[in-house]
Design a protein around this motif. Structure first.
Motif, PDB file in Angstrom:
ATOM      1  N   MET A   3       0.846  -1.185   0.000  1.00  0.00           N
ATOM      2  CA  MET A   3       0.000   0.000   0.000  1.00  0.00           C
ATOM      3  C   MET A   3       0.888   1.244   0.000  1.00  0.00           C
ATOM      4  N   SER A   4       0.489   2.238  -0.758  1.00  0.00           N
ATOM      5  CA  SER A   4       1.291   3.457  -0.848  1.00  0.00           C
ATOM      6  C   SER A   4       1.229   4.249   0.449  1.00  0.00           C
ATOM      7  N   ARG A   5       2.347   4.868   0.732  1.00  0.00           N
ATOM      8  CA  ARG A   5       2.408   5.741   1.901  1.00  0.00           C
ATOM      9  C   ARG A   5       2.554   7.168   1.385  1.00  0.00           C
ATOM     10  N   PHE A   6       1.819   8.098   1.977  1.00  0.00           N
ATOM     11  CA  PHE A   6       1.915   9.500   1.579  1.00  0.00           C
ATOM     12  C   PHE A   6       2.693  10.273   2.640  1.00  0.00           C
ATOM     13  N   VAL A   7       3.500  11.215   2.178  1.00  0.00           N
ATOM     14  CA  VAL A   7       4.356  12.003   3.058  1.00  0.00           C
ATOM     15  C   VAL A   7       4.059  13.480   2.809  1.00  0.00           C
ATOM     16  N   GLN A   8       3.944  14.245   3.880  1.00  0.00           N
ATOM     17  CA  GLN A   8       3.723  15.677   3.711  1.00  0.00           C
ATOM     18  C   GLN A   8       5.031  16.334   3.301  1.00  0.00           C
ATOM     19  N   GLU A  46      14.452   8.846   0.828  1.00  0.00           N
ATOM     20  CA  GLU A  46      15.688   8.131   1.147  1.00  0.00           C
ATOM     21  C   GLU A  46      16.510   7.848  -0.106  1.00  0.00           C
ATOM     22  N   GLU A  47      15.823   7.402  -1.169  1.00  0.00           N
ATOM     23  CA  GLU A  47      16.535   6.992  -2.383  1.00  0.00           C
ATOM     24  C   GLU A  47      16.281   7.913  -3.569  1.00  0.00           C
ATOM     25  N   ASP A  48      15.191   8.644  -3.560  1.00  0.00           N
ATOM     26  CA  ASP A  48      14.764   9.398  -4.728  1.00  0.00           C
ATOM     27  C   ASP A  48      14.459  10.839  -4.379  1.00  0.00           C
ATOM     28  N   THR A  49      14.664  11.697  -5.361  1.00  0.00           N
ATOM     29  CA  THR A  49      14.237  13.086  -5.226  1.00  0.00           C
ATOM     30  C   THR A  49      13.075  13.308  -6.176  1.00  0.00           C
ATOM     31  N   ILE A  73       8.989   9.139 -17.392  1.00  0.00           N
ATOM     32  CA  ILE A  73       9.501   9.342 -16.038  1.00  0.00           C
ATOM     33  C   ILE A  73       8.423   8.920 -15.043  1.00  0.00           C
ATOM     34  N   PRO A  74       8.834   8.483 -13.846  1.00  0.00           N
ATOM     35  CA  PRO A  74       7.833   8.135 -12.836  1.00  0.00           C
ATOM     36  C   PRO A  74       7.038   9.364 -12.386  1.00  0.00           C
ATOM     37  N   PRO A  81       7.920   7.227  -3.244  1.00  0.00           N
ATOM     38  CA  PRO A  81       8.398   6.259  -4.248  1.00  0.00           C
ATOM     39  C   PRO A  81       8.681   4.924  -3.584  1.00  0.00           C
ATOM     40  N   GLU A  82       8.347   3.874  -4.298  1.00  0.00           N
ATOM     41  CA  GLU A  82       8.599   2.539  -3.753  1.00  0.00           C
ATOM     42  C   GLU A  82      10.060   2.178  -3.938  1.00  0.00           C
ATOM     43  N   LEU A  83      10.626   1.549  -2.939  1.00  0.00           N
ATOM     44  CA  LEU A  83      12.006   1.090  -3.032  1.00  0.00           C
ATOM     45  C   LEU A  83      12.027  -0.233  -3.772  1.00  0.00           C
TER      46      LEU A  83
END
Ligand code: FES
Length: 106
Positions: free
Chosen positions: A1-6, A24-27, A86-87, A103-105
């Protein structure tokens, strides 16, 4: 399930503006285009260049390196030399806060 971040507040990203957020991994880049918010990866699929400073033409963002263009709504390539999309990530606005899908790792 996707997690949303403010990642910010609506009032800090007026139409035509953008913000960057580092996971952590993506901008990612969140763009306000005419009052609608979109989120894309900050990574051109042509040669890995950042899209952060790319010019925006309507809903198309232009890679500053070699000029590829992508539709920020879908990630679709609209101009070569890139050939792969692009994603893109979902955006939610809640009580003036901007939330983006993490973004999913892999
Ligand atoms: S790195 Fe973006 S067009 Fe080449």
């Amino acid at each position: 399930m996707s997690r949303f971040v403010q990642v910010g507040r609506v009032e800090d990203v007026p139409p035509g503006a953008r913000l960057h957020h580092e996971f952590e991994e993506d901008t990612v880049i969140v763009l306000n285009v005419g009052g609608e918010f979109y989120c894309i990866a900050d990574l051109c699929t042509h040669d890995g260049g950042p899209l952060a400073d790319g010019e925006l033409h309507d809903h198309q963002i232009e890679c500053p390196r070699h000029g590829a263009c992508f539709d920020v709504r879908t990630g679709r390539v609209t101009r070569l030399p890139a050939t792969e999309p692009i994603p893109t990530y979902r955006v939610r606005i809640e009580d003036g806060a901007i939330w983006v899908e993490e973004p999913e790792l892999w």
